[in-house]
Design an enzyme around this catalytic site. Sequence first.
Site, PDB file in Angstrom:
ATOM      1  N   TYR A  16       0.869  -1.177   0.000  1.00  0.00           N
ATOM      2  CA  TYR A  16       0.000   0.000   0.000  1.00  0.00           C
ATOM      3  C   TYR A  16       0.903   1.223   0.000  1.00  0.00           C
ATOM      4  CZ  TYR A  16      -3.393   3.428   1.799  1.00  0.00           C
ATOM      5  OH  TYR A  16      -4.204   4.529   1.990  1.00  0.00           O
ATOM      6  N   ASP A  24       9.533   2.766  -0.987  1.00  0.00           N
ATOM      7  CA  ASP A  24       8.566   3.507  -0.177  1.00  0.00           C
ATOM      8  C   ASP A  24       8.873   3.259   1.296  1.00  0.00           C
ATOM      9  OD1 ASP A  24       6.471   4.552   1.179  1.00  0.00           O
ATOM     10  OD2 ASP A  24       4.892   3.472   0.096  1.00  0.00           O
ATOM     11  N   LYS A  84       5.047   9.647   7.999  1.00  0.00           N
ATOM     12  CA  LYS A  84       5.011   9.130   9.374  1.00  0.00           C
ATOM     13  C   LYS A  84       6.163   9.651  10.251  1.00  0.00           C
ATOM     14  CE  LYS A  84       2.287   5.160   7.898  1.00  0.00           C
ATOM     15  NZ  LYS A  84       0.924   5.408   8.307  1.00  0.00           N
TER      16      LYS A  84
HETATM   17  N1  HOZ Z   1      -2.611   4.180   6.203  1.00  0.00           N
HETATM   18  C1  HOZ Z   1      -2.725   3.803   7.566  1.00  0.00           C
HETATM   19  C2  HOZ Z   1      -2.499   2.372   7.784  1.00  0.00           C
HETATM   20  N2  HOZ Z   1      -1.638   1.696   6.965  1.00  0.00           N
HETATM   21  C3  HOZ Z   1      -4.052   4.130   8.161  1.00  0.00           C
HETATM   22  C4  HOZ Z   1      -4.155   5.547   8.496  1.00  0.00           C
HETATM   23  C5  HOZ Z   1      -5.302   5.881   9.443  1.00  0.00           C
HETATM   24  O1  HOZ Z   1      -6.351   5.247   9.389  1.00  0.00           O
HETATM   25  O2  HOZ Z   1      -5.147   6.778  10.216  1.00  0.00           O
END
Ligand code: HOZ
Length: 430
Positions: A144, A239, A267
């Site tokens: 992802y 990534d 992040k």
């Molecule tokens: N993209 C995040 C997990 N892989 C989730 C982000 C969220 O729901 O805050």
Amino acid sequence: MKTELSQKLFEKANDLFPGGVNSPVRAFKGVGGTPRFIARARGSHIVDVDGNDYVDYVLSWGPMIVGHCHPEVMREVQDAMKEGSSFGAPSPREILLAELVRERMPWVEKMRFVSSGTEATTSAIRVARGFTGRDDIVKFDGCYHGAGDPLLVKAGSGVETLGLPDSPGVPADVARHTLTAPYNDLGALEKVFEAKGSSIAAVILEPVVGNMGVLVPRPGFLEGVHALCRKHGALFIVDEVMTGFRLSAGGACGLYGLRPDLVTFGKVIGAGLPVGAFGGRRDVMDRVAPAGPIYQAGTLSGNPMAMAAGHAALKLMTEAAYRKLETLSAALADGLVAAAAEAKVPVQLNRVGSMLTVFFSDRPVFDAASARACNTRRFGAFFHAMLEHGAYLPPSQFEAAFLSTAHTDDDVARTVAAARVAFAEAAKVA
Ligand code: HOZ
């Protein structure tokens, strides 16, 4: 455990937001039940609006590597805020953070700050296409890379949790340029290159997958992908939104000795404020506007408070801090494996550094197909029992749990004790 206030807020939220949330996985759809509304957090703990206290292994999905409300991070952010929260003009804190990034990752010769991981990955894809003059990209099933159109094809994380791997709304004309291969399968990637090699701009991957639960790269896989990219004139994009500054000071690239063409961040680089970045080879980045013709822009890019947060957190991440994270994470992993064995529940614990996932399966989990084969009902029972006993895990089998330097031996002991009960609950589920 009292959850009345969370339930009331969730009712209101359902009227205001799709599914009651502002990002899908938070809605607990993968495990059922009501998401907890969080009132506050400190160190390794979060407290919900009903006053329940949890050891936090979500950590805002990774950014809080030094824990919540670290005094150094708060001080730098507050100092920045006093001087103005956004200028829409260059400011010195961008240089401070960029220098720190390049010191730790010299392969990031030039970079651009953006405001999210999604922005970083979609921008990197545009740059790769602009640089190579090719349209196709390759990603791996279950990886992802944020919610941008070109990357919402066979994606993990929330799309996998909700069973929407190919989202409506992504034009077929866009999706057809995204080719896929199974993670950890170099032979499959080779075939994709054989068929379409001259039209492939880039391969993008999560070096350690976090968004299908943790999947560990097989020895030689990452190097093999890079070699295929080189052979066919495609860019290799790593990534590091989840792994960057988490798995080591040099991220996953530092850990595995990779020297990619482009890297993306999010992040940890913002320590809880909205930041992303992409960067890499100087000759590639010099094609980005205004140095070159490939357009990319953002009103809040390089935001001073976000730069301050990232700078403070990265400075705290010394070699000793990474050693502490490793020791704590190994202790937690060992404790979880022992607790599962005690309850006679077959699990696979995948871990790299401070990222880990307990998969409910009796077979090795190394790609999207083996992750999908896990018993998600058991995961749901385990998740809820852990929550009930004060451990807040990601509410999906297809996400990674994270540790921070604020976690303690006591947190780990409390979590392992909770796991003894939780695995026993999971064992009751077929
Ligand atoms: N993209 C995040 C997990 N892989 C989730 C982000 C969220 O729901 O805050």
